[in-house]
Design a protein around this motif. Structure first.
Motif, PDB file in Angstrom:
ATOM      1  N   TYR A  14       0.843  -1.187   0.000  1.00 46.79           N
ATOM      2  CA  TYR A  14       0.000   0.000   0.000  1.00 46.79           C
ATOM      3  C   TYR A  14       0.889   1.251   0.000  1.00 46.79           C
ATOM      4  O   TYR A  14       1.839   1.350   0.782  1.00 46.79           O
ATOM      5  N   GLY A  15       0.596   2.172  -0.892  1.00 39.14           N
ATOM      6  CA  GLY A  15       1.347   3.416  -0.975  1.00 39.14           C
ATOM      7  C   GLY A  15       2.569   3.364  -1.859  1.00 39.14           C
ATOM      8  O   GLY A  15       3.142   4.411  -2.188  1.00 39.14           O
ATOM      9  N   HIS A  35      -4.116   2.014  -2.389  1.00 39.18           N
ATOM     10  CA  HIS A  35      -4.398   2.451  -1.029  1.00 39.18           C
ATOM     11  C   HIS A  35      -5.592   1.680  -0.474  1.00 39.18           C
ATOM     12  O   HIS A  35      -6.523   1.351  -1.225  1.00 39.18           O
ATOM     13  N   PRO A  36      -5.595   1.380   0.833  1.00 36.41           N
ATOM     14  CA  PRO A  36      -6.637   0.515   1.393  1.00 36.41           C
ATOM     15  C   PRO A  36      -8.051   1.027   1.121  1.00 36.41           C
ATOM     16  O   PRO A  36      -8.325   2.224   1.235  1.00 36.41           O
ATOM     17  N   TYR A  47     -15.712  -0.240  -1.516  1.00 36.93           N
ATOM     18  CA  TYR A  47     -15.123   0.180  -0.237  1.00 36.93           C
ATOM     19  C   TYR A  47     -16.189   0.310   0.840  1.00 36.93           C
ATOM     20  O   TYR A  47     -17.383   0.400   0.558  1.00 36.93           O
ATOM     21  N   ARG A  50     -16.635   1.942   5.214  1.00 41.17           N
ATOM     22  CA  ARG A  50     -16.048   2.741   6.288  1.00 41.17           C
ATOM     23  C   ARG A  50     -16.244   2.125   7.669  1.00 41.17           C
ATOM     24  O   ARG A  50     -15.668   2.608   8.640  1.00 41.17           O
ATOM     25  N   ALA A  95      -7.504  -4.071   6.146  1.00 39.96           N
ATOM     26  CA  ALA A  95      -7.053  -2.714   6.467  1.00 39.96           C
ATOM     27  C   ALA A  95      -8.186  -1.722   6.242  1.00 39.96           C
ATOM     28  O   ALA A  95      -8.966  -1.862   5.296  1.00 39.96           O
ATOM     29  N   GLU A 143      -8.606   4.291   3.486  1.00 36.04           N
ATOM     30  CA  GLU A 143      -7.714   5.447   3.633  1.00 36.04           C
ATOM     31  C   GLU A 143      -8.158   6.553   2.686  1.00 36.04           C
ATOM     32  O   GLU A 143      -8.087   6.377   1.469  1.00 36.04           O
ATOM     33  N   VAL A 169      -7.879   9.387   0.222  1.00 37.24           N
ATOM     34  CA  VAL A 169      -6.760   9.790  -0.633  1.00 37.24           C
ATOM     35  C   VAL A 169      -7.138  11.091  -1.339  1.00 37.24           C
ATOM     36  O   VAL A 169      -8.058  11.103  -2.160  1.00 37.24           O
ATOM     37  N   SER A 207     -16.710   9.783   2.717  1.00 38.38           N
ATOM     38  CA  SER A 207     -15.529   9.420   1.937  1.00 38.38           C
ATOM     39  C   SER A 207     -15.275  10.416   0.816  1.00 38.38           C
ATOM     40  O   SER A 207     -14.127  10.823   0.572  1.00 38.38           O
ATOM     41  N   GLU A 209     -13.924  13.681   2.222  1.00 36.88           N
ATOM     42  CA  GLU A 209     -12.554  13.600   2.724  1.00 36.88           C
ATOM     43  C   GLU A 209     -11.514  13.571   1.614  1.00 36.88           C
ATOM     44  O   GLU A 209     -10.344  13.857   1.859  1.00 36.88           O
ATOM     45  N   THR A 210     -11.905  13.225   0.388  1.00 43.58           N
ATOM     46  CA  THR A 210     -10.945  13.273  -0.717  1.00 43.58           C
ATOM     47  C   THR A 210     -10.676  14.701  -1.174  1.00 43.58           C
ATOM     48  O   THR A 210      -9.645  14.968  -1.790  1.00 43.58           O
TER      49      THR A 210
END
Length: 342
Positions: A72-73, A86-87, A112, A114, A121, A124, A126, A289, A292-293
Motif C-alpha cells: 500500500y502506498g 491504497h486501502p 469500499y 467505512r 485494512a 484510507e 486519498v 468518503s 474527505e478526498t
C-alpha cells in the motif's frame, strides 16, 4: 481537467498508463482492486494488485498468474502515469487506485466501506482532483448499525439455535463476508465453525495473511446420521435449497447482507433471519468518503447514481454518472451480486 480514466469495451482504461482497471476482457496490463470474481478475471497479460490480497488472487487467477504485488502506498510508473494502491476497507487486499499524470490526480475507489472490520485494512482517504466512487447503496435510507451490534445479534441467534437443538446455517459470500464474520465472532466465543467447501481455501488464505479468526472445520462427507445440532455453519447463498442442506435438519437459516435492510423483499423472505452487515459503504459512509478526498469532480458508478449525483451537485461538487461499457456488459452479473457480496 483531463480524463485520466475513460470507458472502454474491456473496462476502465487509463490512456496515459496504457492499463485497465478490473478489466472484463483480456488485456495486456491490468490493475486489480480486489479478488472478487467480478473484479479479478483470469487471462490478462500482467496484473498488479495490493500485496495483502496476493494469496486470494492466486486462488482466483491461478498460481502461475503473472501477478506483481505492491505494498500500500508504493509508487509504480506505467507509461506517463504514476500509480499507487491504497486501502479500500472492502475485503483483504482491497485497494483504491491512485493515478497521477503531470499535476492531475484521480482515484478509482473500487468497492469500499467505512465500518470497522478486523479482517482487512481500513479505508484510507486519498486526496484527489477526481474521485470515481461506487454506489451500491447510494440511497439515504441505507444506514448501517455498528458491526458489533449486528455480530451480537448473530451470536444470540446461534445461541437460540443451540437451545433448540437446531443447526444455525448462516449464508454469506465466500470471500470477504465469511472471513469477516469469523473474525468478528472471535470477540464473543472460541467455538469451532463449520465451513462449506467453497470457503475453506479462502479462509486459509486469510489465516496465512495473519487475520485472527475462529477455528474452523470443513463440513466434509460425514457419516449418515451425524448431528449438527447447535453448530454454526457458514455457506454461500447458492447452497440454499440444495440437497447439501438436508444433512443439517432441523436447521434455521439466515443471510448476512446489506440488502437485508430492505423489508418485504423476496430475498429477505427466503431466510428465517436477516442480518444487515455489508462490505460496502452506506449513505453516510459514501458522503464522508467523498468529502474527505477533497475532489472537485466525482464520477459515480456501480449502482443507483441519481440520488448521490443530485446530492453532490446541490453542494457544489461537479458530479455525474460514470457508466462505462463494463456496466452494460456485466449487467446480469451485477444483478446477482447484491445477495452474494453486499
Amino acid at each position: 481537467m483531463s480524463a485520466l480514466v475513460v470507458p472502454s469495451a474491456a473496462g476502465l482504461y487509463c490512456p496515459a498508463g496504457d492499463f485497465h482497471i478490473d478489466p472484463i476482457k483480456k488485456v495486456p496490463r491490468a490493475v486489480i482492486t480486489h479478488a472478487h470474481a467480478d473484479h479479478a478475471r483470469p487471462g490478462m497479460g500482467q496484473y498488479w494488485a495490493a500485496r495483502p490480497g496476493e494469496g486470494l488472487l492466486k486462488i482466483r487467477l491461478g498460481r502461475d498468474a503473472p501477478l506483481s504485488s505492491l505494498d500500500y502506498g508504493e509508487r509504480l510508473q506505467l507509461g506517463a502515469a504514476t500509480i499507487s494502491l491504497h486501502p479500500a476497507g472492502h475485503v483483504l487486499g482491497s485497494a483504491q487506485v491512485r493515478i497521477e499524470v503531470a499535476d492531475e490526480v484521480w482515484v478509482v475507489s473500487g468497492d469500499y466501506k467505512r465500518c470497522p472490520d478486523p479482517s482487512c485494512a481500513p479505508f484510507e482517504p486519498v486526496p484527489c482532483d477526481t474521485f470515481v466512487t461506487e454506489a451500491s447503496f447510494a440511497r439515504p435510507n441505507f444506514r448501517w448499525q455498528p458491526p458489533a451490534v449486528v455480530v451480537r445479534e448473530i451470536f444470540d441467534w446461534w445461541r437460540q439455535c443451540q437451545a433448540e437443538d437446531r443447526t444455525a446455517v448462516l449464508f454469506c459470500y465466500a470471500l470477504g463476508k465469511a472471513q469477516r464474520l469469523l473474525a468478528e465472532l472471535a470477540t464473543l466465543t472460541n467455538e469451532t465453525v463449520l465451513l462449506h467447501a467453497a470457503m475453506t481455501p479462502l479462509v486459509k488464505a486469510y489465516r496465512q495473511a495473519g487475520v485472527p479468526m475462529l477455528p474452523t472445520e470443513p463440513v466434509g462427507d460425514r457419516p449418515r446420521g451425524t448431528s449438527f445440532a447447535g453448530r454454526l455453519v457458514l455457506a454461500p447463498p447458492g447452497a440454499g435449497g440444495t440437497p447439501w442442506m438436508r444433512r443439517f435438519a432441523p436447521y434455521s437459516t439466515a443471510l448476512a447482507s446489506g440488502w437485508m435492510q430492505l423489508q418485504g423483499t423476496p430475498r429477505r423472505a427466503a431466510y428465517e433471519r436477516g442480518f444487515v452487515l455489508s462490505d460496502h459503504s452506506d449513505w453516510p459512509g459514501l458522503i464522508r468518503s467523498i468529502e474527505e478526498t477533497g475532489a472537485r469532480q466525482v464520477l459515480v458508478m456501480h449502482g443507483r447514481s441519481e440520488a448521490l449525483v443530485g446530492y453532490l451537485r446541490e453542494r457544489g461538487i461537479a458530479a455525474s454518472a460514470f457508466a462505462p461499457e463494463t456496466e452494460i456488459a456485466t449487467a446480469p452479473l451485477r444483478a446477482a451480486k447484491p445477495e452474494a457480496q453486499a
